[in-house]
Design an enzyme around this catalytic site. Structure first.
Site, short mmCIF file in Angstrom:
data_model
loop_
_atom_site.label_atom_id
_atom_site.label_comp_id
_atom_site.label_asym_id
_atom_site.label_seq_id
_atom_site.Cartn_x
_atom_site.Cartn_y
_atom_site.Cartn_z
N GLU A 113 64.06 -48.33 -43.75
CA GLU A 113 63.30 -49.11 -42.79
C GLU A 113 62.96 -48.32 -41.55
O GLU A 113 63.67 -47.40 -41.17
CB GLU A 113 64.11 -50.35 -42.37
CG GLU A 113 64.39 -51.28 -43.51
CD GLU A 113 63.15 -51.99 -44.02
OE1 GLU A 113 62.27 -52.32 -43.22
OE2 GLU A 113 63.05 -52.20 -45.24
N LEU A 209 73.04 -54.41 -43.56
CA LEU A 209 71.87 -53.95 -42.82
C LEU A 209 71.20 -55.08 -42.05
O LEU A 209 70.07 -54.97 -41.62
CB LEU A 209 70.86 -53.24 -43.73
CG LEU A 209 71.24 -51.81 -44.12
CD1 LEU A 209 70.13 -51.15 -44.88
CD2 LEU A 209 71.59 -50.98 -42.91
N ASN A 241 71.93 -53.13 -38.08
CA ASN A 241 70.80 -53.64 -38.85
C ASN A 241 69.50 -52.96 -38.45
O ASN A 241 69.33 -52.50 -37.33
CB ASN A 241 70.65 -55.15 -38.67
CG ASN A 241 70.32 -55.52 -37.25
OD1 ASN A 241 69.21 -55.36 -36.80
ND2 ASN A 241 71.30 -56.01 -36.51
N CYS A 242 68.57 -52.89 -39.40
CA CYS A 242 67.30 -52.24 -39.11
C CYS A 242 66.20 -52.72 -40.04
O CYS A 242 65.10 -52.21 -40.02
CB CYS A 242 67.43 -50.72 -39.23
SG CYS A 242 68.03 -50.20 -40.86
N VAL A 243 66.48 -53.73 -40.86
CA VAL A 243 65.48 -54.16 -41.84
C VAL A 243 64.42 -55.01 -41.15
O VAL A 243 64.74 -55.90 -40.39
CB VAL A 243 66.15 -54.96 -42.98
CG1 VAL A 243 65.11 -55.44 -43.97
CG2 VAL A 243 67.18 -54.11 -43.68
#
Lengths: 426, 349
Positions: A113, A209, A241-243
């Protein structure tokens, strides 16, 4: 609780034999960082690259962005409960390498992502096109589980940022800002005539994530609780998290939470900024009901008259946002909500997955489905192999001339729901 | 550069023919600008010319629309207009409806650009805001100067084909289409300002008005589920391993139709999720967790349901536009109906 932030401005980053800061230049010894990161047996290799504003550079996928800071006075250390020993932070003095950032990349678990472009059309959508970036390209050991992999990559970014932050310990800051929140009753004495205001921060907690950590605790497992707002400046909250990278808060954004800063800017003048409440966005209905009940209860208990509620993410958490809005309003407390929108590429669909009549004061961080064409870059840090499968991409979205079409949801921080950016929609 | 040829539509009042007592006058043509057209012409300067003005009484237009409209369109067409400007109508209801009707017809039937102006509560605003750019005006003609200031630049952009900014930038009434813009202040600062105004009881404008939310009431229970054909449909992104239809991990533009014949259980390595919005580990290990084929098969064997429909439809609900979801369902529901499916279990994540 009172915290001084001492800012050391950084306007360039260079490799050197000795890591140090001189005349606003951050010199980085890559070998030191590698050695530090490789102490973790879960990481098999790491490379360090630099990316500066204006360069023809793309960083993708992006796991996290972290600001180098160091605690020079007061209890605890940076990222308590995660890297530093657990200890309540948020007081004393902290030095900040303002303008520098650590960015982590490499193949990340299942999802890949996030895009940071240092120049071109995409640069104006991400705040990290304006920072001097030290980028870590991380490879995990084979055979790690997805969750172990995520932990290893997360910790590597934090440790590198602490290593660089340490360079600021003995430096004399160019500017010092002081932030102070008194215990509730003392604050009421001092600002008795002003309306009592709080900040409710919803933390992403939907799973791998999609997680956030508070003093090392997985935010899925917290009950809503109260922080002194200065605690986040010392890394009390970190990102896992990074989605859909547009509206996830990297650790950098938690350290610099703009709602906290904007509330402090008018604290004691237009209102009394009493406290920060954190809550989560779990996927189970019972958790949503419980957490929103508790959030409204804490707002009431603190005697707040107004709150800002910020979401993190979209879709499923829209229901948490609306539950918080409804329950806080039912207590007679005025709320302003901060969210982003998923109105479709043509902007004509309903923007949120839920709605409630109480949500009559909403700040929008923009429509994340807007499509943008990103130019090809001279250098890619990480890999462009994933731009077709990241959230906001689609199959065959990379053109022959090297340009890439994506929704801005793929760009790290493009529609920040804590209002870090300037984007909005009407 | 050629001047833009404008035809201006106004009512009897702004043409200074008279008030309500003259509202019955039929359409008439005047060369050049009339009344408010003079201020408009000045705002356009050398870039445009008001070649003529169509005047029609508000009562006449609304009571004889089917005769008045073609006559008015003929006048606009004969003048060779590039652009039709109607009003502004401010808060005059029948005038607003006339302006909206004429502007929309000029766009749809003559294929030229059109623009009007109204107060937000004018009934014409609700009727036409999605079809026509309507400049947001004050509620009386005292707002003429402000209206003209916004109308002329937006009209020029419309004709030249320049990109149109968000409603708050250009000054038109929101059209139900969300457009991005960069604000002067960051979001956090705007939120604090909005909170202060809300606390003080001052006016503030929400940046996202809540929509009329489309809530679907559940159907009544199926009378005899033990004989019903039941389908599984999901927005949880369960697809054959490798995602053969390349369904996007977010804002899906498509859905898949997958054959479940002879499949008793969705196993690891054969089925997985394409969804980018939740932790995929558990669905990838056992996709029945999202799309419960195994349990449906057991119930089929035990006679608790009649049968499981042969095909499943799957998409990714993560940030997917509601409009797309509706379009997918409109399509596959036809097959469900045709195949006599009596119930659908819709799983989300």
């Amino acid at each position: 609780m009172r915290l001084e932030l001492g800012f050391i401005p950084i306007h360039d980053v260079q490799f050197a034999d000795t890591s140090r800061v001189e005349d606003g230049v951050l010199y980085v010894n890559a070998e030191d960082i590698k050695a530090l990161v490789l102490k973790d047996e879960h990481i098999s290799s790491v490379e360090v690259e630099l990316a500066r504003p204006g360069e023809s550079v793309r960083i993708t996928p992006v796991k996290d962005v972290v600001e180098p800071r160091v605690k020079v006075d007061g209890p605890g250390g940076m990222f308590p409960g995660t890297v530093s020993r657990v200890k309540t932070v948020g007081q004393g003095r902290t030095h900040v390498l303002k303008g520098a950032a650590v960015v982590t990349t490499g193949k990340i678990v299942g999802f890949q992502e996030g895009i940071i472009d240092m120049s071109g059309a995409g640069a104006q959508y991400t705040p990290f096109s304006k920072t001097q970036n030290v980028v870590l390209i991380l490879r995990p050991q084979d055979g790690l589980s997805a969750h172990e992999h995520e932990v290893a990559v997360r910790l590597a970014g934090l440790k590198a940022a602490m290593y660089l932050g340490e360079l600021a310990r003995e430096l004399v800051p160019e500017t010092i800002e002081t932030y102070e929140t008194l215990p509730l009753l003392e604050g009421l004495k001092q600002h008795g005539d002003l309306p009592r205001v709080g900040y409710v921060q919803m933390l992403q907690s939907q799973g791998l994530l999609h997680d956030t950590y508070v003093y090392g605790v997985d935010a899925k497992k917290i009950l809503p609780t109260i922080l002194y707002p200065t605690e986040v400046m010392d890394g009390a909250i970190i990102s896992g998290n990074c989605v859909s990278a547009c509206d996830k808060n990297p650790t950098y954004v938690h350290q610099n939470n703009p709602i906290v800063h904007e509330l402090y800017a008018r604290h004691g003048k237009d209102f009394n900024f009493c406290a920060m409440i954190i809550t989560n966005e779990n996927v189970y209905l019972a958790d949503k009901v419980r957490s929103s009940d508790w959030t409204a209860k804490l707002c009431e208990f603190l005697g707040l008259e107004g709150v800002i509620v910020s979401e993190e993410g979209f879709g499923n958490p829209d229901t948490d946002l609306m539950m918080n809005s409804r329950k806080i309003s039912e207590k007679g407390i005025k709320a302003v909500l901060l969210t982003d929108e998923y109105a479709g590429r043509d902007g004509s669909s309903q923007s949120l997955a839920d709605a409630h009549v109480s949500a009559d004061a909403v700040v929008s961080a923009g429509n994340a489905n807007q499509v943008i064409t990103l130019p090809g870059m001279d250098r890619v840090i990480g890999s462009e192999a994933y731009v077709g499968i990241i959230a906001g991409g689609w199959d065959k979205n990379k053109m022959e001339d090297g340009t890439i079409m994506v929704e801005i949801q793929a760009i790290t921080g493009a529609t920040s729901e804590v209002g870090f950016g300037y984007l909005s929609a009407r | 550069m050629q001047k833009i040829r404008i035809v201006h539509y106004i009512n009897q009042f702004f043409a200074q023919i008279g008030g309500e007592e003259m509202a019955h006058v039929p359409p008439q043509w005047r060369e050049g600008p009339v009344g408010p057209g003079l201020a408009l012409a000045a705002a356009f300067g050398q870039t445009a010319e008001i070649v003529g003005t169509v005047i029609c009484g508000d009562s006449y237009f609304n009571e004889h629309t089917s005769e008045a409209l073609p006559e008015i369109l003929d006048m606009i067409k004969a003048a060779g207009a590039d652009l039709l400007i109607a009003g502004p109508a401010f808060n005059a209801g029948r005038y607003g409806v006339a302006c909206g009707t004429v502007a929309k017809a000029a766009q749809d039937e003559l294929g030229i650009k059109a623009i009007t102006g109204m107060y937000v509560e004018n009934p014409g605003a609700d009727m036409f805001a999605q079809d026509v750019y309507i400049i947001s005006t004050r509620n009386s003609a005292a707002g003429m100067r402000d209206a003209v200031k916004k109308l002329a630049p937006l009209a020029q952009k419309l004709v030249s084909g320049e990109p149109i900014g968000a409603s708050s930038e250009e000054g038109y009434l929101p059209r139900g289409i969300r457009v991005n813009l960069f604000e002067k202040d960051r979001g956090a600062k705007r939120a604090v300002e909005m909170l202060v105004r809300k606390l003080r009881g001052q006016d503030f404008t929400t940046e996202y008005p809540m929509p009329d939310f489309d809530r679907v009431a559940p159907q009544p229970a199926v009378k005899n589920i033990s004989r019903a054909k039941v389908a599984l449909v999901t927005s949880g992104g369960i697809v054959p391993f490798g995602n053969p239809d390349r369904i996007e991990s977010s804002n899906a533009s498509r859905y898949g139709r997958y054959d479940l014949e002879n499949i008793m259980d969705l196993t690891e390595g054969k089925w997985a999720t394409a969804h980018g919005g939740y932790d995929p580990s558990y669905a990838n290990r056992d996709a029945d967790r999202v799309l419960p084929v195994d349990v449906m098969r057991e119930m089929e064997i035990e006679g608790k349901i009649g049968s499981l429909f042969r095909y499943t439809y799957s998409t990714v609900g993560n940030g997917t536009a509601v409009k797309s979801s509706k379009a997918f369902a409109d399509e596959f529901v036809k097959e469900l109906i045709k195949e006599n499916v009596q119930a659908v279990i819709l799983t989300s994540t």
